[in-house]
Design an enzyme around this catalytic site. Structure first.
Site, mmCIF file in Angstrom:
data_model
loop_
_atom_site.group_PDB
_atom_site.id
_atom_site.type_symbol
_atom_site.label_atom_id
_atom_site.label_comp_id
_atom_site.label_asym_id
_atom_site.label_seq_id
_atom_site.Cartn_x
_atom_site.Cartn_y
_atom_site.Cartn_z
ATOM 1 N N ARG A 195 41.040 43.530 13.982
ATOM 2 C CA ARG A 195 41.417 42.116 13.915
ATOM 3 C C ARG A 195 42.866 41.885 14.271
ATOM 4 O O ARG A 195 43.688 42.846 13.621
ATOM 5 C CB ARG A 195 41.082 41.315 12.483
ATOM 6 C CG ARG A 195 39.681 41.143 12.217
ATOM 7 C CD ARG A 195 39.235 40.246 13.436
ATOM 8 N NE ARG A 195 37.885 39.814 13.335
ATOM 9 C CZ ARG A 195 36.308 40.635 13.708
ATOM 10 N NH1 ARG A 195 37.041 41.497 14.699
ATOM 11 N NH2 ARG A 195 35.440 40.216 13.475
ATOM 12 N N GLU B 40 44.849 35.104 19.062
ATOM 13 C CA GLU B 40 43.674 35.467 20.158
ATOM 14 C C GLU B 40 42.675 34.025 20.522
ATOM 15 O O GLU B 40 42.121 33.552 21.280
ATOM 16 C CB GLU B 40 42.814 36.585 20.143
ATOM 17 C CG GLU B 40 41.844 36.588 18.890
ATOM 18 C CD GLU B 40 41.061 37.858 19.010
ATOM 19 O OE1 GLU B 40 41.575 38.898 19.151
ATOM 20 O OE2 GLU B 40 39.750 37.776 18.866
ATOM 21 N N HIS C 117 38.956 41.522 23.199
ATOM 22 C CA HIS C 117 38.111 41.319 22.073
ATOM 23 C C HIS C 117 36.878 42.184 22.788
ATOM 24 O O HIS C 117 35.832 41.365 22.571
ATOM 25 C CB HIS C 117 38.002 40.337 21.276
ATOM 26 C CG HIS C 117 37.465 40.660 19.874
ATOM 27 N ND1 HIS C 117 37.988 39.655 18.770
ATOM 28 C CD2 HIS C 117 36.667 41.209 19.466
ATOM 29 C CE1 HIS C 117 37.435 40.114 17.602
ATOM 30 N NE2 HIS C 117 36.418 40.846 17.927
HETATM 31 P P1 NAI Z 1 32.870 48.531 7.290
HETATM 32 O O1 NAI Z 1 32.914 47.386 6.223
HETATM 33 O O2 NAI Z 1 31.798 49.435 7.542
HETATM 34 O O3 NAI Z 1 34.183 49.390 6.970
HETATM 35 C C1 NAI Z 1 35.350 48.889 6.705
HETATM 36 C C2 NAI Z 1 36.200 49.661 5.746
HETATM 37 O O4 NAI Z 1 37.487 49.270 5.577
HETATM 38 C C3 NAI Z 1 35.476 50.016 4.377
HETATM 39 O O5 NAI Z 1 35.432 51.489 4.348
HETATM 40 C C4 NAI Z 1 36.576 49.371 3.268
HETATM 41 O O6 NAI Z 1 36.530 50.035 2.075
HETATM 42 C C5 NAI Z 1 37.938 49.239 4.044
HETATM 43 N N1 NAI Z 1 38.810 48.782 3.587
HETATM 44 C C6 NAI Z 1 38.741 47.376 3.135
HETATM 45 N N2 NAI Z 1 39.988 47.202 2.701
HETATM 46 C C7 NAI Z 1 40.875 47.818 2.944
HETATM 47 C C8 NAI Z 1 42.349 47.864 2.972
HETATM 48 N N3 NAI Z 1 43.068 47.108 2.323
HETATM 49 N N4 NAI Z 1 42.949 49.290 3.604
HETATM 50 C C9 NAI Z 1 42.188 49.869 4.523
HETATM 51 N N5 NAI Z 1 40.863 50.046 4.447
HETATM 52 C C10 NAI Z 1 40.059 48.966 3.839
HETATM 53 O O7 NAI Z 1 33.368 47.846 8.776
HETATM 54 P P2 NAI Z 1 32.981 48.330 10.120
HETATM 55 O O8 NAI Z 1 31.739 47.927 10.744
HETATM 56 O O9 NAI Z 1 33.566 49.601 10.179
HETATM 57 O O10 NAI Z 1 34.213 47.386 10.950
HETATM 58 C C11 NAI Z 1 35.580 47.467 10.771
HETATM 59 C C12 NAI Z 1 36.190 46.215 11.413
HETATM 60 O O11 NAI Z 1 36.140 46.441 12.804
HETATM 61 C C13 NAI Z 1 35.645 44.713 11.105
HETATM 62 O O12 NAI Z 1 35.898 44.375 9.936
HETATM 63 C C14 NAI Z 1 36.190 44.074 12.404
HETATM 64 O O13 NAI Z 1 37.145 43.597 12.141
HETATM 65 C C15 NAI Z 1 36.154 45.015 13.426
HETATM 66 N N6 NAI Z 1 35.277 44.675 14.523
HETATM 67 C C16 NAI Z 1 35.898 44.619 15.844
HETATM 68 C C17 NAI Z 1 35.016 44.550 16.933
HETATM 69 C C18 NAI Z 1 35.548 44.355 18.264
HETATM 70 O O14 NAI Z 1 34.747 44.122 19.255
HETATM 71 N N7 NAI Z 1 36.812 44.315 18.400
HETATM 72 C C19 NAI Z 1 33.601 44.338 16.706
HETATM 73 C C20 NAI Z 1 33.237 44.900 15.258
HETATM 74 C C21 NAI Z 1 33.928 45.142 14.247
#
Ligand code: NAI
Length: 346
Positions: free
Chosen positions: A233, A262, A294
């Site tokens: 993000r 964005e 994105h």
């Molecule tokens: P997920 O929920 O499986 O993993 C997120 C991880 O971040 C978790 O392990 C959580 O403990 C950790 N986390 C929480 N707070 C944190 C902090 N303060 N510092 C470090 N780590 C922390 O999510 P997933 O599926 O891996 O997605 C991650 C991110 O990717 C989403 O939140 C979304 O913002 C982004 N995303 C971007 C896309 C794109 O097209 N560019 C598409 C899909 C997701």
């Protein structure tokens, strides 16, 4: 049987391909709108019982109230991220559903694609050879092999990305306040990660804690010449501080699929227009910055999964079934949601 009408906001041609193909098997009629969902456009949901929205919609109190007044009781997000929703305001009025994982591989693979393109300058090489310029001066890059990469967030995407990086022979360290227990990932503090990583890749959600996690101070902690990758993000990075660090050559480069401002730009065509965002135009002008709009999620597999899960989520809602993919402020902030006991957040 009359079909339930659902307002589909921010509809793009690539969304319609899979939703149109699948919706015949569901009791829904989708009303597509190209408009983003926000306070002023929510009225388009008149006559609809549900709404489908995406990452750059503004689902604030005004939008939620307007949807509620039109009779909408459920918003199905076609995304995993949910930082654009006022959950406290939605609670008790409108259920929010999401697609927790449509293709973590799509995003992880895109992150490595962006990183490789940045460090091997393939975007510049492509432009040259198409212009019949076969000179390779200035296109020298660096190896990934042996370099240390710091992964911030070891959830679904972060862990797949770690496996990819290991395949390149990289040393991996990670920071996550909730470390995974079933792995041999080497966890370090965020400060140490900044200090020892040659490359840092962000895979955590945008929350109050992670907002501008990359800022003047954390950049100062980073190695001189570090490289930043962000497919998560935009607001994880203070873009002004990033620009300053690139101009001063503290950082060697940045590969970004997201940008903090964005919302009014990405997914739309502004070619031929002067963009009123000096930070973005400066970043775009730098040869060591790659920005895409994105699109890390944008694969056939992900789009099919998004359509399937979104329609399944809505069906579960209207069937009165448990909502495994519902999310509310209690799930997000306090972990005290009652969903585990009663199958819905409220
Ligand atoms: P997920 O929920 O499986 O993993 C997120 C991880 O971040 C978790 O392990 C959580 O403990 C950790 N986390 C929480 N707070 C944190 C902090 N303060 N510092 C470090 N780590 C922390 O999510 P997933 O599926 O891996 O997605 C991650 C991110 O990717 C989403 O939140 C979304 O913002 C982004 N995303 C971007 C896309 C794109 O097209 N560019 C598409 C899909 C997701």
């Amino acid at each position: 049987m009359e079909k339930i009408k659902i307002a589909f906001f921010d509809a793009k041609p690539y969304d319609k391909i899979w939703f149109d193909k699948l919706v015949e098997n569901y009791p829904f009629r989708l009303k597509y709108y190209e408009n983003r969902l926000e306070g002023d456009t929510a009225v388009l949901a008149r006559g609809c019982s549900g709404a489908i929205a995406f990452v750059n919609d503004t689902i604030d109190a005004a939008a939620i109230d307007a949807l509620y007044n039109e009779g909408v009781r459920v918003i199905a997000m076609r995304s995993a991220g949910y930082n654009n929703i006022d959950f406290k305001h939605a609670f008790g009025k409108v259920h929010v559903l999401r697609v927790p994982a449509y293709s973590p591989n799509a995003v992880a693979e895109y992150a490595i694609a962006l990183l490789l393109m940045l460090i091997r300058k393939t975007h510049r090489a492509y432009g040259r050879t198409r212009d019949h310029n076969f000179n390779i001066n200035g296109l020298q890059g660096i190896n990934l092999y042996g370099r240390t990469i710091g992964i911030v967030g070891t959830g679904k995407i972060g862990r797949i990305f770690i496996d990819i990086c290991k395949g390149f022979g990289m040393e991996v360290v990670a920071y996550d306040p909730f470390p995974a227990k079933d792995t041999d990932i080497r966890y370090v503090t965020f400060e140490e990660l900044c200090r020892i990583s040659d490359i840092i890749s962000l895979h955590c959600p945008l929350t109050k804690e992670t907002h501008h996690i990359v800022n003047k101070k954390s950049i100062a902690d980073m190695k001189d010449g570090a490289i930043l990758v962000n497919t998560s993000r935009g607001a994880l990075i203070d873009s002004g501080d990033l620009l300053a660090a690139l101009k001063s050559k503290k950082l060697q480069g940045a590969a970004l699929d997201v940008y903090e401002e964005e919302t009014d730009l990405f997914f739309e065509d502004f070619s031929g227009t002067i963009i009123d965002d000096d930070t973005l135009t400066m970043l775009l002008s730098l040869p060591n910055v790659l920005i895409t709009s994105h699109q890390a999620f944008l694969t056939d597999e992900a789009l099919q999964n998004i359509a399937e899960t979104t329609l399944d989520n809505l069906k579960a809602f209207f069937d009165g079934a448990p909502l495994a993919n519902e999310i509310c402020y209690r799930c997000v902030k306090e972990g005290t949601c009652r969903k585990d006991h009663v199958a819905r957040c409220f």
